[in-house]
Design an enzyme around this catalytic site. Structure first.
Site, PDB file in Angstrom:
ATOM      1  N   ASP A   1       0.887  -1.104   0.142  1.00  0.00           N
ATOM      2  CA  ASP A   1      -0.030   0.153   0.055  1.00  0.00           C
ATOM      3  C   ASP A   1       0.853   1.108  -0.007  1.00  0.00           C
ATOM      4  O   ASP A   1       2.120   1.064   0.048  1.00  0.00           O
ATOM      5  CB  ASP A   1      -0.815  -0.080   1.098  1.00  0.00           C
ATOM      6  CG  ASP A   1      -0.279  -0.446   2.439  1.00  0.00           C
ATOM      7  OD1 ASP A   1       0.884   0.226   2.802  1.00  0.00           O
ATOM      8  OD2 ASP A   1      -0.861  -1.344   3.305  1.00  0.00           O
TER       9      ASP A   1
ATOM     10  N   ASP B   1       0.843   5.831 -13.335  1.00  0.00           N
ATOM     11  CA  ASP B   1       0.506   4.905 -14.660  1.00  0.00           C
ATOM     12  C   ASP B   1      -0.896   5.552 -15.103  1.00  0.00           C
ATOM     13  O   ASP B   1      -1.838   5.926 -14.433  1.00  0.00           O
ATOM     14  CB  ASP B   1       0.110   3.478 -14.183  1.00  0.00           C
ATOM     15  CG  ASP B   1       0.417   2.396 -15.045  1.00  0.00           C
ATOM     16  OD1 ASP B   1       0.244   2.396 -16.337  1.00  0.00           O
ATOM     17  OD2 ASP B   1       1.447   1.581 -14.801  1.00  0.00           O
TER      18      ASP B   1
ATOM     19  N   ASP C   1      -0.247   3.443 -20.626  1.00  0.00           N
ATOM     20  CA  ASP C   1      -0.531   1.887 -20.712  1.00  0.00           C
ATOM     21  C   ASP C   1      -0.860   1.766 -22.205  1.00  0.00           C
ATOM     22  O   ASP C   1      -1.693   2.443 -22.440  1.00  0.00           O
ATOM     23  CB  ASP C   1      -1.555   1.391 -19.719  1.00  0.00           C
ATOM     24  CG  ASP C   1      -1.665  -0.021 -19.560  1.00  0.00           C
ATOM     25  OD1 ASP C   1      -0.881  -0.836 -19.349  1.00  0.00           O
ATOM     26  OD2 ASP C   1      -2.700  -0.604 -20.238  1.00  0.00           O
TER      27      ASP C   1
ATOM     28  N   GLU D   1       3.940   2.976 -23.265  1.00  0.00           N
ATOM     29  CA  GLU D   1       4.068   1.562 -23.365  1.00  0.00           C
ATOM     30  C   GLU D   1       3.450   1.072 -24.511  1.00  0.00           C
ATOM     31  O   GLU D   1       2.217   1.311 -24.923  1.00  0.00           O
ATOM     32  CB  GLU D   1       3.331   0.645 -22.228  1.00  0.00           C
ATOM     33  CG  GLU D   1       3.543  -0.733 -22.196  1.00  0.00           C
ATOM     34  CD  GLU D   1       2.475  -1.498 -21.790  1.00  0.00           C
ATOM     35  OE1 GLU D   1       3.005  -2.566 -21.621  1.00  0.00           O
ATOM     36  OE2 GLU D   1       1.449  -1.175 -22.005  1.00  0.00           O
TER      37      GLU D   1
ATOM     38  N   HIS E   1       6.638  -5.343 -14.297  1.00  0.00           N
ATOM     39  CA  HIS E   1       5.362  -6.351 -13.837  1.00  0.00           C
ATOM     40  C   HIS E   1       4.874  -7.316 -14.799  1.00  0.00           C
ATOM     41  O   HIS E   1       3.996  -8.128 -14.397  1.00  0.00           O
ATOM     42  CB  HIS E   1       4.392  -5.308 -13.075  1.00  0.00           C
ATOM     43  CG  HIS E   1       3.718  -4.637 -14.090  1.00  0.00           C
ATOM     44  ND1 HIS E   1       4.218  -3.681 -14.874  1.00  0.00           N
ATOM     45  CD2 HIS E   1       2.253  -4.833 -14.592  1.00  0.00           C
ATOM     46  CE1 HIS E   1       3.332  -3.326 -15.711  1.00  0.00           C
ATOM     47  NE2 HIS E   1       2.225  -3.870 -15.633  1.00  0.00           N
ATOM     48  N   ASP E   2       5.303  -7.140 -15.813  1.00  0.00           N
ATOM     49  CA  ASP E   2       4.790  -8.087 -17.067  1.00  0.00           C
ATOM     50  C   ASP E   2       5.499  -9.311 -17.746  1.00  0.00           C
ATOM     51  O   ASP E   2       5.397 -10.027 -18.359  1.00  0.00           O
ATOM     52  CB  ASP E   2       4.118  -7.408 -18.289  1.00  0.00           C
ATOM     53  CG  ASP E   2       3.109  -6.352 -18.128  1.00  0.00           C
ATOM     54  OD1 ASP E   2       2.362  -6.640 -16.873  1.00  0.00           O
ATOM     55  OD2 ASP E   2       2.915  -5.465 -18.877  1.00  0.00           O
TER      56      ASP E   2
HETATM   57  O1  TEU Z   1       0.634  -4.572 -20.654  1.00  0.00           O
HETATM   58  C1  TEU Z   1       0.173  -4.515 -22.042  1.00  0.00           C
HETATM   59  C2  TEU Z   1       1.007  -5.745 -22.875  1.00  0.00           C
HETATM   60  O2  TEU Z   1       0.862  -5.668 -24.013  1.00  0.00           O
HETATM   61  C3  TEU Z   1       1.499  -6.942 -22.126  1.00  0.00           C
HETATM   62  O3  TEU Z   1       3.012  -6.757 -21.630  1.00  0.00           O
HETATM   63  C4  TEU Z   1       0.546  -7.845 -21.396  1.00  0.00           C
HETATM   64  O4  TEU Z   1       0.660  -7.366 -20.083  1.00  0.00           O
HETATM   65  C5  TEU Z   1       0.783  -9.195 -21.754  1.00  0.00           C
HETATM   66  O5  TEU Z   1       1.973  -9.582 -20.800  1.00  0.00           O
HETATM   67  C6  TEU Z   1       0.947  -9.709 -23.094  1.00  0.00           C
HETATM   68  O6  TEU Z   1       1.559 -11.146 -22.882  1.00  0.00           O
HETATM   69  C7  TEU Z   1      -0.058  -3.617 -20.253  1.00  0.00           C
HETATM   70  C8  TEU Z   1       0.069  -3.781 -18.419  1.00  0.00           C
HETATM   71  O7  TEU Z   1       1.553  -3.323 -18.418  1.00  0.00           O
HETATM   72  C9  TEU Z   1      -0.343  -4.931 -17.980  1.00  0.00           C
HETATM   73  O8  TEU Z   1       0.084  -5.289 -16.677  1.00  0.00           O
HETATM   74  C10 TEU Z   1      -1.842  -4.812 -18.331  1.00  0.00           C
HETATM   75  O9  TEU Z   1      -2.401  -6.359 -17.930  1.00  0.00           O
HETATM   76  C11 TEU Z   1      -2.279  -4.534 -19.811  1.00  0.00           C
HETATM   77  O10 TEU Z   1      -1.625  -3.312 -20.325  1.00  0.00           O
HETATM   78  C12 TEU Z   1      -3.683  -3.985 -19.681  1.00  0.00           C
HETATM   79  O11 TEU Z   1      -4.018  -3.084 -19.131  1.00  0.00           O
END
Ligand code: TEU
Length: 574
Positions: free
Chosen positions: A34, A103, A211, A269, A342-343
């Site tokens: 948090d 974000d 995003d 992004e 985070h992805d």
């Molecule tokens: O991510 C968009 C994206 O294209 C990818 O990285 C996706 O998360 C996925 O891994 C494809 O395999 C952004 C954010 O970073 C992600 O956390 C969100 O889930 C997504 O957009 C939707 O908002």
């Protein structure tokens, strides 16, 4: 025009640190990180030397996609705290000379956002056109298999269209069914977004990470795509870098950033972006965004079956990709540099060695990245050399992309459970989302409760407290890399030249600015590497490369032989 030392924007020397609030620090024992937790860890960020904190979404959200599904853009979700907590965090960061970037998730909202609730309420709603509503395919009944308006496959499996029973129409969602896409064709939508952005800037935030911003403009005729998964097709050609995206970003710049851009950071992004498009997004003369996240280097290990079917990285592919992006944005535009977010899985597990050479490979990969030209992004825990989760059971995963992938693969019979577990262990987004390892105590100092996602058992050895006490740690190495960029103009702005493009073991390049030159040599393997740079950087009279500026290993080592996962940065003047 390339930036010069005199006119380069501040962010050419900056390093950005990404906080994923859910997993950073819990302050109230509910197992979810948090805002007050973040505020309690600012010493760590200040000591690391980062200039900017990018905060993943903390807005009100049903948390279907951990906050990337927003139901109120102008409030904080109770799980993360309150608006007052956020104001305090912004003030505390500013007091320490750090900026805060929020974000911005405006390709889609939550289906629980009042805009969508209103839009869904009736085909005559004044907000009907704020989203992408379409009738079933010509001559088909709502809900009939194949009646979806296009065959597009969602990023999170299944169709991109969800049927609304009440009206018999479908709405578009490139991500989960709880993330309906906003219709940027509608000027009211755009003005509502810009007003919200101005509200945040007036509140003191210093910019936005946008995003999937290159997906906001769709081909309005919505054609089908080539079939890729069962009955589903790849629609990306019809929504990636779409027809009006640059117009929209230029409008946003005028409406939101004009007059205040000098102090801000804007980063888009942009999955699937080409180099040519990236130049358009980031050329300062076009007034769109400062930089974008491209995805080529994090796609190099995707196999024939896609992301969850990984193959080993070939170092020469990485060189070709980074080399092309360095050259392509040399005279206009700007690169952002990242391994983790985070992805993505953790880089030390993905491209390094998270066993015997964890510490060395984490430092080597960090050196490789941070010495490129561009703005580096450090994802929480990367500075500790945190590894993948190494989960072995499906019930350990929480991520919607991973869980939907498992369900779809089972339904289509495209993978065995063993293959699915192997794919998730290598590539699931949850690998990056395990709690930050602050110390060796039972929940790693993250929470006094039960964490929402399991803490990695290796926190007993890999943690911030232990690394803080050890000058040879990954943490101290990241501090040195960030300090070097602050101090040394050649790191921020020097020209980039790739050496040894065909070598599968050693990654080497030079950076030059005036009569100042740096050589960066990295052994990307667990064996010794004997390096001959030829004319690219002839050895000096003493047989060495020059004055060591920064290295990963203790002691000088042999002049031109790198130990396993050793990286060196050396300088030569004149
Ligand atoms: O991510 C968009 C994206 O294209 C990818 O990285 C996706 O998360 C996925 O891994 C494809 O395999 C952004 C954010 O970073 C992600 O956390 C969100 O889930 C997504 O957009 C939707 O908002």
């Amino acid at each position: 025009m390339a930036f010069t030392v005199e006119d380069a924007p501040w962010w050419t020397r900056a390093t950005v640190y990404q906080v994923y609030p859910r997993s950073f620090q819990d302050s109230d024992g509910d197992g979810v990180g948090d805002l007050r937790g973040i505020a309690s860890r600012l010493d760590h960020l200040e000591a690391l030397g980062v200039d900017v904190v990018w905060l993943s979404p903390i807005y009100r959200s049903p948390q279907d996609d951990n906050g990337y599904d927003i139901s109120d853009y102008q409030d904080v979700d109770p799980v993360f705290g309150t608006l007052e907590d956020l104001d305090e965090l912004i003030g505390a960061l500013h007091a320490r000379g750090m900026k805060l970037v929020m974000d911005l998730v405006v390709n889609h909202t939550s289906d629980e956002h009042p805009w969508f609730v209103e839009s869904r309420s009736s085909v005559d709603s004044p907000k009907r056109d704020w989203y992408w509503w379409r009738p079933p395919r010509e001559g088909m009944a709502p809900g009939q298999p194949g009646a979806e308006p296009t065959n597009w496959h969602s990023f999170f499996s299944g169709s991109t269209w969800e049927l609304d029973e009440a009206s018999g129409e479908y709405y578009l969602h490139l991500f989960s069914r709880k993330q309906p896409d906003l219709n940027w064709e509608n000027p009211e939508v755009r003005q509502a977004v810009y007003a919200m952005m101005r509200w945040w800037l007036d509140r003191g935030v210093d910019g936005f990470r946008m995003d999937v911003i290159n997906l906001i403009s769709k081909n309005t005729s919505l054609p089908d795509g080539p079939v890729v998964a069962g009955v589903w097709g790849d629609g990306s050609a019809h929504y990636t870098d779409g027809p009006r995206v640059h117009e929209f970003l230029q409008e946003m710049h005028r409406e939101v950033f004009d007059g205040r851009e000098g102090a801000l950071l804007t980063v888009g992004e942009t999955p699937g972006v080409t180099l040519e498009e990236a130049r358009r997004y980031t050329d300062p003369a076009r007034r769109e965004v400062d930089m974008v996240f491209q995805f080529e280097h994090v796609g190099l290990d995707h196999g024939p079956g896609g992301k969850f079917d990984p193959r080993p990285l070939r170092l020469t592919d990485l060189k070709a990709t980074f080399g092309r992006w360095q050259a392509g944005l040399a005279d206009a535009g700007w690169n952002s540099l990242y391994w983790d977010n985070h992805d993505q899985p953790r880089v030390v597990s993905r491209f390094g060695d998270d066993g015997r050479y964890r510490r060395e490979s984490a430092k080597a990969l960090a050196t490789l990245l941070h010495l490129h030209r561009g703005t580096p992004y450090v994802y929480q825990g990367e500075e500790l050399g945190m590894t993948n989760a190494h989960f072995t059971r499906f019930d350990q995963y929480r991520d919607i992309e991973s869980l939907n992938h498992v369900a779809q693969s089972r339904a289509l019979g495209t993978a065995t459970d063993e293959q699915l577990l192997a794919g998730l262990a290598a590539m699931s987004r949850d690998n990056a989302r395990t709690p930050v390892q602050w110390d060796g105590s039972p929940q790693a100092g993250f929470t006094t409760g039960t964490p929402w996602l399991a803490v990695n058992p290796n926190h007993v050895e890999v943690n911030a407290a232990a690394e803080q006490a050890d000058p040879a740690s990954v943490l101290h190495h990241y501090r040195r890399l960030i300090a070097l960029r602050h101090a040394d103009p050649v790191v921020a702005l020097g020209d980039f030249t790739m050496l040894l493009p065909r070598d599968e073991q050693v990654y080497a390049f030079t950076r030059t600015l005036g009569d100042d030159a740096l050589l960066v040599v990295v052994n990307v393997s667990g064996e010794d590497a004997r390096v001959d740079l030829g004319d690219g950087w002839p050895a000096a009279a003493d047989g060495g490369w020059g004055e060591l500026v920064l290295g990963t290993h203790d002691g000088p080592g042999e002049p031109t032989v790198l130990r396993p996962w050793e990286a060196r940065v050396v300088r030569r003047r004149g």
